[in-house]
Scaffold this motif. Sequence first.
Motif, PDB file in Angstrom:
ATOM      1  N   ARG A 156       1.120  -1.116  -0.284  1.00 49.66           N
ATOM      2  CA  ARG A 156      -0.043   0.001   0.583  1.00 49.66           C
ATOM      3  C   ARG A 156       0.695   0.876   0.149  1.00 49.66           C
ATOM      4  N   SER A 157       0.489   2.135  -0.395  1.00 50.30           N
ATOM      5  CA  SER A 157       1.015   4.130  -0.602  1.00 50.30           C
ATOM      6  C   SER A 157       0.380   4.431   1.353  1.00 50.30           C
ATOM      7  N   PRO A 158       1.377   5.095   1.162  1.00 49.35           N
ATOM      8  CA  PRO A 158       1.091   6.200   2.667  1.00 49.35           C
ATOM      9  C   PRO A 158      -0.701   6.979   2.021  1.00 49.35           C
ATOM     10  N   LEU A 159      -1.380   7.173   3.601  1.00 46.52           N
ATOM     11  CA  LEU A 159      -2.402   8.097   2.921  1.00 46.52           C
ATOM     12  C   LEU A 159      -1.899   9.789   3.247  1.00 46.52           C
ATOM     13  N   ILE A 160      -2.107  10.524   2.574  1.00 50.28           N
ATOM     14  CA  ILE A 160      -1.346  11.761   2.582  1.00 50.28           C
ATOM     15  C   ILE A 160      -2.339  12.570   2.379  1.00 50.28           C
ATOM     16  N   LEU A 161      -2.971  12.937   3.778  1.00 52.56           N
ATOM     17  CA  LEU A 161      -3.522  14.111   3.981  1.00 52.56           C
ATOM     18  C   LEU A 161      -2.945  16.077   3.681  1.00 52.56           C
ATOM     19  N   PRO A 162      -3.620  16.881   2.915  1.00 49.96           N
ATOM     20  CA  PRO A 162      -2.608  17.629   2.574  1.00 49.96           C
ATOM     21  C   PRO A 162      -2.896  18.203   4.228  1.00 49.96           C
ATOM     22  N   ASP A 163      -1.730  19.542   4.528  1.00 49.29           N
ATOM     23  CA  ASP A 163      -1.931  20.406   5.480  1.00 49.29           C
ATOM     24  C   ASP A 163      -2.597  22.026   5.540  1.00 49.29           C
ATOM     25  N   LEU A 164      -2.862  21.793   5.552  1.00 46.96           N
ATOM     26  CA  LEU A 164      -4.088  23.149   4.776  1.00 46.96           C
ATOM     27  C   LEU A 164      -3.900  24.400   6.426  1.00 46.96           C
ATOM     28  N   SER A 165      -2.952  23.750   7.576  1.00 43.83           N
ATOM     29  CA  SER A 165      -3.162  24.545   8.591  1.00 43.83           C
ATOM     30  C   SER A 165      -2.901  26.306   8.137  1.00 43.83           C
ATOM     31  N   ASP A 166      -1.442  26.789   7.708  1.00 44.17           N
ATOM     32  CA  ASP A 166      -1.109  27.838   7.176  1.00 44.17           C
ATOM     33  C   ASP A 166      -1.581  29.270   7.907  1.00 44.17           C
ATOM     34  N   GLY A 167      -0.367  28.492   8.818  1.00 47.08           N
ATOM     35  CA  GLY A 167      -0.383  29.870  10.411  1.00 47.08           C
ATOM     36  C   GLY A 167      -1.158  28.738  11.652  1.00 47.08           C
ATOM     37  N   PHE A 168      -2.072  28.384  11.981  1.00 55.19           N
ATOM     38  CA  PHE A 168      -3.432  28.000  12.707  1.00 55.19           C
ATOM     39  C   PHE A 168      -2.840  27.853  13.852  1.00 55.19           C
TER      40      PHE A 168
END
Length: 367
Positions: free
Chosen positions: A167-179
């Motif tokens: 399997r390939s890693p599940l990558i969820l995007p980082d949308l924090s932008d300094g939050f």
Amino acid sequence: MSIDNYNYSAISKVLNAVQYFGDLNPKLLGAIIGVKEATGIMETLRKKSTFSVTFIARERIMGLRKYFVSLKIPPTMISLVDLYEVLDGFPSFIGRDFNSPENTIMIIPFPKGKTDFIRALEELADAGLVHNLIVRKFVRQYQFYTDFSTFDFEKNTFKENFLVKPRSPLILPDLSDGFRPDWLDLAIMGKKQENNKRTLKEIASLLNVPYRVALKHYQEHIIGRSLVEGYVMRWDNSDITRLTILFKRDENFLRELTRIPTLTHAADLDDGTSVAFIFADQHMIPGIMDYVAYLRLKFKMDAKVMVHLFKPRFKYLLAASIPYEHYTESRTWVYDLDKMLQRARELARKLELLPLPTSYPPTDNIP
């Protein structure tokens, strides 16, 4: 309604999607994946007590740094609860190896720039209770969704021990932008981790906030600002066991390990080693052990498998939520080092220590 009333392909589709989007808003989940029965499926699984879902937190955004700690402790003298209390509730996982009970590992998220928890462990070492203390930093994490394509929903177990392909890693995007999260964001996550079966409405009630407020924080902050790195889905089975595999960093070795369908996440550490985590039915363990032995020979490298039984409770495994109780409404982390040191000293005095060996037999490079 019985789970047998639903199409197995629809159930698998919902369970796979839950590992991307979580389970706290099944109606929205069903709309995203085009399965109108999603809410009914999730409610049925909860009532049947078959599956539970928890967060993998993105600690960096929360102002935490995650550490992997290995040590040797006398298993008949110090319990996992003792360690948890000495470290004032910061460890998110403590595991003792069933086959070598003196070998213990911990995962500790701690405020960035601080490592004072090490002083509490050193206090125990000075008292002769801890040996071979090694502290490493997490440098990269990998999330893998559990593949339910070979799951038997009637018997509540996996039909096959291994997948045909890695399997390939599940990558969820980082949308924090300094939050920067607030106290309620972390409290919602912590309450969910404390009891994986809780719904968002139940969590809102526990925190004494309106459901709509909790929903807004969940959608706009926890999901919308990437406080979650992934989700771990676990099926409830009295025979389930957690495994930890420690090995020298090798992407091909890890890739082959992902053929184990219940390998949920892995991480690279700052000393060139890696660690992988697996939830396995008892019948899967001999095959996994043989497979790891085969990979050792194939890649000419060492790897160590630690076995953490769920029962008796807290004897070999203690899992906890993020330490949200230490996060204030002013968005800062607080802890009391003096309290940690005092608890370590009190534990040493309580045990009325007998002479213990000052060293253990030599081990290989992987603790």
